[in-house]
Design a protein around this motif. Sequence first.
Motif, short mmCIF file in Angstrom:
data_model
loop_
_atom_site.label_atom_id
_atom_site.label_comp_id
_atom_site.label_asym_id
_atom_site.label_seq_id
_atom_site.Cartn_x
_atom_site.Cartn_y
_atom_site.Cartn_z
N ILE A 5 -40.91 1.50 17.09
CA ILE A 5 -40.42 2.06 15.83
C ILE A 5 -38.93 1.69 15.65
O ILE A 5 -38.50 1.30 14.57
CB ILE A 5 -40.62 3.59 15.78
N ILE A 6 -38.19 1.78 16.78
CA ILE A 6 -36.74 1.47 16.68
C ILE A 6 -36.55 0.01 16.26
O ILE A 6 -35.80 -0.31 15.33
CB ILE A 6 -36.03 1.75 18.03
N ALA A 13 -34.10 -2.57 8.35
CA ALA A 13 -32.74 -2.34 7.83
C ALA A 13 -32.04 -3.69 7.65
O ALA A 13 -31.38 -3.94 6.63
CB ALA A 13 -31.96 -1.46 8.80
N PHE A 14 -32.26 -4.58 8.65
CA PHE A 14 -31.62 -5.90 8.57
C PHE A 14 -32.15 -6.69 7.35
O PHE A 14 -31.41 -7.27 6.57
CB PHE A 14 -31.91 -6.66 9.87
N GLY A 15 -33.50 -6.60 7.19
CA GLY A 15 -34.13 -7.29 6.05
C GLY A 15 -33.60 -6.75 4.73
O GLY A 15 -33.25 -7.51 3.83
N ILE A 20 -30.06 -7.33 -0.03
CA ILE A 20 -28.96 -6.88 -0.90
C ILE A 20 -27.87 -7.95 -0.97
O ILE A 20 -27.38 -8.30 -2.05
CB ILE A 20 -28.37 -5.54 -0.37
N VAL A 21 -27.55 -8.52 0.23
CA VAL A 21 -26.51 -9.57 0.26
C VAL A 21 -26.96 -10.76 -0.61
O VAL A 21 -26.19 -11.29 -1.41
CB VAL A 21 -26.25 -10.04 1.72
N TYR A 22 -28.25 -11.11 -0.49
CA TYR A 22 -28.78 -12.22 -1.28
C TYR A 22 -28.66 -11.93 -2.78
O TYR A 22 -28.19 -12.76 -3.56
CB TYR A 22 -30.25 -12.46 -0.89
N LEU A 23 -29.05 -10.68 -3.13
CA LEU A 23 -28.98 -10.31 -4.56
C LEU A 23 -27.55 -10.38 -5.08
O LEU A 23 -27.29 -10.94 -6.15
CB LEU A 23 -29.50 -8.88 -4.75
#
Length: 517
Positions: A5-6, A13-15, A20-23
């Motif tokens: 799960i971790i 979270a990374f994805g 968001i960075v891509y957007l």
Amino acid sequence: MDSFIIVATIFSAFGFCSFIVYLVHVLWLNGENRRLILRRQGIEGPLPALLLGNVPQMKRMLPSHHRLMSLFPYFTQWTKRYGQSFLFALGRSQFMYVADTNFVREINCFTSLDMGKPAYLRKDRGALLGKGLITTNGPVWYYQRKTIAPHLFMDRVKDMTELMVESGGELVKSWDNIIEANSGIADIRVDDYVRRFTSYVISKVVFGDDWQKGMEIFPKSLALINAMSSPTILTGVPFYRYLPSKNNREIWRLEKEIHSTIMGIVKKHTESETACKDLLQVMIEGSKGNVEPSITADEFIVDNCKDICIPASEVTAVSVIWGLMLLASHPEWQTHIRAEVSQVCKGGELNFDMLHKMKAVRDMTMTMTMEINQLQLKMVVLEVLRLYPATTFVSRQALQNLKLGDVEIPKGINIWLWMLELHTDPKIWGTDSEKFNPERFANGISRACKSRQAYIPFGLGARVCPGQSLGMTELQVLFALIVSNFSLAIAPSYRHSPQYALLIEPEFGVNLLIRKI
Ligand code: HEM
């Protein structure tokens, strides 16, 4: 399980963060980086909003439909604030507005394939223009241009003049009949008659003996233009063109019908035993040498047919319609043209040599100088195209990082020139710059204004209009025929309301009071 799960949470979270960075990169940074390069060189502009760019500000500044110069109030305001070159954004697309004639000169002289037509043209106007001469770039554009443009040079237009006189004669006959039925004077809406003239001429040039079948595409193209005129890139909603709305379904239907009409004529041509000598045949032959895999032979033919037929019928017609409105408002210029035609034709039928006796405007390309002492008809045509440049904007896109003069233009920047601003700048044309005064062209274009770059009704540089000789000749023939048969006045029913819908057109058409002379 816990460790699974971790790990899954860390990956999610990374994805999510990467997304968001891509957007942010796609929606903001990409455009902002380009703007920054230009801002560092002193080119400023209004701050765009995320996603919509400057569209909300533009919508707030409502255009006036009564003055042509007030159609794009935001450009006028931003020019006052940021100077003759500035930046703005439509959605995510970054634009540089140019009204500085030194910059226009640089664009005119830029011959590399690194500059071409903006990508949004192919996306937004694909149904209308496809992948033909108007929208493509690079080697495929170069091949199309080399294949088609020579067939529209002045020596070919010479052979088309008889066709124009014949079609103009039909228009004169129709008006004669209406006037006779109305006891000598009639209120005529001229638009459809002019469109029939321009469509007939180009249908004969492109489709030869199958011109009648070819005529079917013009009302459909006009309906397509109307269906596509809203929303434009100036006001549009992103991705609107993909929605199966009623309007979009109509666009797709018309596109399909135009395609199948042209393919029907192509089939007849290819099955014909006698060699056809029309422009369609040139395109059929040309499609065999097309090396661009993303364009099929059918697309090459159909899309280039559309890219010739649509401007030839519609842009020329709109220019003629505005010209008739201007002539009706200035009866003294009708008198000048009438006298000139009668002096040159001496009662005979108008032909190419006669038109050219009226001191030839040999070629509008910027590399050639105009002859001096133009006579009245040419001066009127030049003035009509100055005050009512139907295509409104000249557009380009930097397809690579490039340099125009001292300015570094980053790849992806769109460049817009608003013709009317250049055509009516009082610093270039004098204090009467917004008035109809053909006399200013008495000694050619260069002497009518302070900068030759400020007159671009047919565009400029490598992408200059290939149909300019045909378009100019059509305007001259029709003005000569109409004015030597009729006197024109503005009808009381005429409402002056230029509107921008791909072209600048009279919203309610042009009604004239026409009397036989
Ligand atoms: C009065 C009539 C006309 C006017 C005012 C006009 C104006 C223009 C303008 C401003 C452009 C854009 C040039 C640029 O981007 O620098 C253009 C392009 C074009 N015009 Fe015309 N045009 C007229 C008639 C015609 C006719 C009669 C034809 C065809 C027979 C034609 C075919 C084209 C084509 C194919 C292009 C795209 C050229 C390219 O990108 O390589 N036009 N026209």
